[in-house]
Write a protein that holds these residues in place. Structure first.
Motif, PDB file in Angstrom:
ATOM      1  N   GLN A   1       3.158  -6.761  -6.500  1.00 51.54           N
ATOM      2  CA  GLN A   1       2.716  -6.534  -5.125  1.00 51.54           C
ATOM      3  C   GLN A   1       1.200  -6.363  -5.126  1.00 51.54           C
ATOM      4  O   GLN A   1       0.660  -5.608  -5.935  1.00 51.54           O
ATOM      5  CB  GLN A   1       3.383  -5.298  -4.544  1.00 51.54           C
ATOM      6  N   LEU A   2       0.543  -7.074  -4.205  1.00 49.72           N
ATOM      7  CA  LEU A   2      -0.901  -7.020  -4.082  1.00 49.72           C
ATOM      8  C   LEU A   2      -1.233  -6.518  -2.691  1.00 49.72           C
ATOM      9  O   LEU A   2      -0.748  -7.058  -1.695  1.00 49.72           O
ATOM     10  CB  LEU A   2      -1.513  -8.411  -4.297  1.00 49.72           C
ATOM     11  N   VAL A   3      -2.069  -5.485  -2.618  1.00 45.76           N
ATOM     12  CA  VAL A   3      -2.416  -4.881  -1.338  1.00 45.76           C
ATOM     13  C   VAL A   3      -3.926  -4.892  -1.175  1.00 45.76           C
ATOM     14  O   VAL A   3      -4.642  -4.200  -1.918  1.00 45.76           O
ATOM     15  CB  VAL A   3      -1.880  -3.445  -1.234  1.00 45.76           C
ATOM     16  N   GLU A   4      -4.387  -5.683  -0.199  1.00 44.68           N
ATOM     17  CA  GLU A   4      -5.812  -5.779   0.069  1.00 44.68           C
ATOM     18  C   GLU A   4      -6.239  -4.713   1.069  1.00 44.68           C
ATOM     19  O   GLU A   4      -5.461  -4.284   1.922  1.00 44.68           O
ATOM     20  CB  GLU A   4      -6.173  -7.146   0.661  1.00 44.68           C
ATOM     21  N   SER A   5      -7.495  -4.316   0.975  1.00 45.16           N
ATOM     22  CA  SER A   5      -8.078  -3.374   1.929  1.00 45.16           C
ATOM     23  C   SER A   5      -9.579  -3.589   1.966  1.00 45.16           C
ATOM     24  O   SER A   5     -10.145  -4.276   1.102  1.00 45.16           O
ATOM     25  CB  SER A   5      -7.747  -1.931   1.545  1.00 45.16           C
ATOM     26  N   GLY A   6     -10.224  -3.002   2.977  1.00 45.95           N
ATOM     27  CA  GLY A   6     -11.675  -3.052   3.064  1.00 45.95           C
ATOM     28  C   GLY A   6     -12.236  -4.005   4.093  1.00 45.95           C
ATOM     29  O   GLY A   6     -13.447  -4.067   4.288  1.00 45.95           O
TER      30      GLY A   6
ATOM     31  N   ARG B   1      -2.760 -13.656  -7.652  1.00 48.48           N
ATOM     32  CA  ARG B   1      -2.673 -13.583  -9.106  1.00 48.48           C
ATOM     33  C   ARG B   1      -2.691 -14.984  -9.687  1.00 48.48           C
ATOM     34  O   ARG B   1      -1.966 -15.869  -9.226  1.00 48.48           O
ATOM     35  CB  ARG B   1      -1.386 -12.857  -9.515  1.00 48.48           C
ATOM     36  N   GLY B   2      -3.493 -15.149 -10.728  1.00 50.22           N
ATOM     37  CA  GLY B   2      -3.589 -16.432 -11.403  1.00 50.22           C
ATOM     38  C   GLY B   2      -2.774 -16.449 -12.675  1.00 50.22           C
ATOM     39  O   GLY B   2      -1.839 -15.659 -12.845  1.00 50.22           O
ATOM     40  N   PRO B   3      -3.108 -17.345 -13.598  1.00 51.72           N
ATOM     41  CA  PRO B   3      -2.318 -17.460 -14.827  1.00 51.72           C
ATOM     42  C   PRO B   3      -2.562 -16.302 -15.792  1.00 51.72           C
ATOM     43  O   PRO B   3      -3.596 -15.623 -15.734  1.00 51.72           O
ATOM     44  CB  PRO B   3      -2.788 -18.791 -15.411  1.00 51.72           C
TER      45      PRO B   3
ATOM     46  N   ALA C   1      -5.286  -3.869  -4.790  1.00 50.14           N
ATOM     47  CA  ALA C   1      -4.558  -3.052  -5.751  1.00 50.14           C
ATOM     48  C   ALA C   1      -3.255  -3.747  -6.122  1.00 50.14           C
ATOM     49  O   ALA C   1      -2.502  -4.189  -5.246  1.00 50.14           O
ATOM     50  CB  ALA C   1      -4.269  -1.681  -5.157  1.00 50.14           C
ATOM     51  N   ALA C   2      -3.001  -3.844  -7.414  1.00 46.87           N
ATOM     52  CA  ALA C   2      -1.796  -4.519  -7.908  1.00 46.87           C
ATOM     53  C   ALA C   2      -0.814  -3.503  -8.461  1.00 46.87           C
ATOM     54  O   ALA C   2      -1.203  -2.518  -9.085  1.00 46.87           O
ATOM     55  CB  ALA C   2      -2.178  -5.514  -8.991  1.00 46.87           C
ATOM     56  N   SER C   3       0.459  -3.790  -8.232  1.00 44.49           N
ATOM     57  CA  SER C   3       1.501  -2.865  -8.679  1.00 44.49           C
ATOM     58  C   SER C   3       1.929  -3.097 -10.116  1.00 44.49           C
ATOM     59  O   SER C   3       2.640  -2.278 -10.689  1.00 44.49           O
ATOM     60  CB  SER C   3       2.726  -3.001  -7.771  1.00 44.49           C
ATOM     61  N   GLU C   4       1.499  -4.199 -10.697  1.00 48.59           N
ATOM     62  CA  GLU C   4       2.018  -4.620 -11.992  1.00 48.59           C
ATOM     63  C   GLU C   4       1.278  -3.983 -13.152  1.00 48.59           C
ATOM     64  O   GLU C   4       0.052  -3.986 -13.199  1.00 48.59           O
ATOM     65  CB  GLU C   4       1.915  -6.141 -12.088  1.00 48.59           C
ATOM     66  N   ARG C   5       2.030  -3.499 -14.148  1.00 54.51           N
ATOM     67  CA  ARG C   5       1.432  -2.912 -15.343  1.00 54.51           C
ATOM     68  C   ARG C   5       0.644  -3.942 -16.137  1.00 54.51           C
ATOM     69  O   ARG C   5      -0.338  -3.620 -16.786  1.00 54.51           O
ATOM     70  CB  ARG C   5       2.512  -2.322 -16.240  1.00 54.51           C
ATOM     71  N   ALA C   6       1.097  -5.192 -16.077  1.00 52.32           N
ATOM     72  CA  ALA C   6       0.451  -6.246 -16.855  1.00 52.32           C
ATOM     73  C   ALA C   6      -0.748  -6.850 -16.134  1.00 52.32           C
ATOM     74  O   ALA C   6      -1.206  -7.929 -16.491  1.00 52.32           O
ATOM     75  CB  ALA C   6       1.457  -7.343 -17.171  1.00 52.32           C
ATOM     76  N   PHE C   7      -1.256  -6.163 -15.133  1.00 52.72           N
ATOM     77  CA  PHE C   7      -2.392  -6.665 -14.341  1.00 52.72           C
ATOM     78  C   PHE C   7      -3.516  -7.160 -15.228  1.00 52.72           C
ATOM     79  O   PHE C   7      -4.121  -8.199 -14.970  1.00 52.72           O
ATOM     80  CB  PHE C   7      -2.885  -5.538 -13.434  1.00 52.72           C
TER      81      PHE C   7
ATOM     82  N   SER D   1       1.583 -15.346  -5.850  1.00 53.64           N
ATOM     83  CA  SER D   1       1.797 -13.915  -5.614  1.00 53.64           C
ATOM     84  C   SER D   1       0.721 -13.343  -4.706  1.00 53.64           C
ATOM     85  O   SER D   1      -0.049 -12.462  -5.098  1.00 53.64           O
ATOM     86  CB  SER D   1       1.820 -13.148  -6.943  1.00 53.64           C
ATOM     87  N   TRP D   2       0.674 -13.848  -3.501  1.00 50.55           N
ATOM     88  CA  TRP D   2      -0.369 -13.490  -2.538  1.00 50.55           C
ATOM     89  C   TRP D   2      -0.146 -12.107  -1.939  1.00 50.55           C
ATOM     90  O   TRP D   2       0.984 -11.662  -1.770  1.00 50.55           O
ATOM     91  CB  TRP D   2      -0.377 -14.515  -1.400  1.00 50.55           C
ATOM     92  N   GLY D   3      -1.272 -11.473  -1.593  1.00 47.15           N
ATOM     93  CA  GLY D   3      -1.202 -10.249  -0.822  1.00 47.15           C
ATOM     94  C   GLY D   3      -1.025 -10.581   0.658  1.00 47.15           C
ATOM     95  O   GLY D   3      -0.898 -11.742   1.037  1.00 47.15           O
ATOM     96  N   GLN D   4      -1.047  -9.548   1.507  1.00 45.34           N
ATOM     97  CA  GLN D   4      -0.811  -9.762   2.936  1.00 45.34           C
ATOM     98  C   GLN D   4      -2.088 -10.151   3.672  1.00 45.34           C
ATOM     99  O   GLN D   4      -2.044 -10.601   4.809  1.00 45.34           O
ATOM    100  CB  GLN D   4      -0.210  -8.497   3.579  1.00 45.34           C
TER     101      GLN D   4
END
Length: 124
Positions: A3-8, A98-100, A23-29, A113-116
């Motif tokens: 999950q990707l959450v944009e702000s600002g 998110r890219g490769p 902000a990404a929810s993934e540990r492997a970010f 895996s786009w944010g909103q």
């Protein structure tokens, strides 16, 4: 699924600055190339900037080079887009993607895996 959450985003006068965060929810970010894209009103989505998983390699669209800076903080699972000298033509919805994995390739088709999205409006 990440999950990707944009702000600002927001409204700013021409010549002003904004900093977007994703902000990404993934540990492997820290293992993924990340990017920012934007979609101006009535136009197709376009690549803005990308950064490799360690932050060593960056790439920018010609229209933003020298004005925008992409960076990341892997400890915070966050990627940033510092936007300076904003122009009315920068008005768009900005998306984080998110890219490769372990690959600095930044072709638009390699991102998913786009944010909103977050709206940026630059008033002349």
């Amino acid at each position: 699924q990440v999950q990707l959450v944009e702000s600002g985003g927001g409204l700013v006068q021409a010549g002003g600055s904004l900093r977007l965060s994703c902000a990404a929810s993934e540990r492997a970010f820290s293992t993924y190339t990340m990017g920012w894209f934007r979609q101006p009103p009535g136009k197709e989505r376009e690549f803005v900037a990308g950064i490799s998983w360690r932050g060593v390699t960056t790439d920018y669209a010609p229209s933003v080079k020298g004005r925008f800076t992409i960076s990341r903080d892997n400890a915070k699972n966050t990627v940033y887009l510092q936007m300076n000298s904003l122009k009315p033509e920068d008005t768009a919805v900005y998306y984080c993607a998110r890219g490769p994995k372990f690959d600095a390739t930044m072709r638009p088709r390699d991102f998913g895996s786009w944010g909103q999205g977050t709206q940026v409006t630059v008033d002349s």
